[in-house]
Design a protein around this motif. Structure first.
Motif: not given
Length: 144
Positions: A102-103, A129
């Motif tokens: 994620s991110g 994400t």
């Protein structure tokens, strides 16, 4: 009368010297399959390893390893965090993992590669994400 009672209380305190403290041994779970959450922001990378029900077994972040400032967001810091978390998770018996990334950070791929090189089999990689579907309302137009 208050003075003798205080003296008696003071005399009762040294009787505890024969008692020995016992510490509970840290329990090691045996979890063969786990979940790895890699949260890669521009400033930091956090690697969390949990069992399939979500109980955290091990975690490391670039900041907890001593990286400071802009070096926390680098791929090398993410690699170090992932390998340290993987070695902690191997003590709990983790052999295979599913990875959730994620991110937008630069440590996404290097963290996954470090997990694989640390001796943990990566079964699947999924990007979690959050993506806005039309998102929230933008701010009103700027007047100068």
């Amino acid at each position: 009368m208050a003075k003798p009672a205080a003296a008696a209380a003071g005399a009762a305190a040294p009787d505890k010297k024969g008692k020995k403290k016992t510490f509970k041994k840290k329990e090691r779970k045996h979890v063969p399959h786990g979940l790895v959450h890699v949260q890669a922001s521009f400033n930091n990378t956090i690697v969390t390893i949990s069992d399939t029900s979500g109980n955290v077994l091990a975690w490391k972040s670039s900041g907890s390893l001593g990286f400071r400032g802009s070096r926390k967001g680098t791929p090398f810091a993410a690699q170090q965090a992932a390998s340290n978390a993987a070695s902690m998770a191997r003590d709990h018996g983790v052999r295979t993992v599913d990875v959730r990334v994620s991110g937008p950070g630069s440590g996404r791929e290097s963290a996954v590669r470090a997990l694989a090189s640390a001796g943990i089999e990566v079964r699947s990689i999924k990007d979690t994400t959050p993506i806005p579907h039309n998102g929230c309302r933008p701010p009103k137009r700027r007047r100068v």
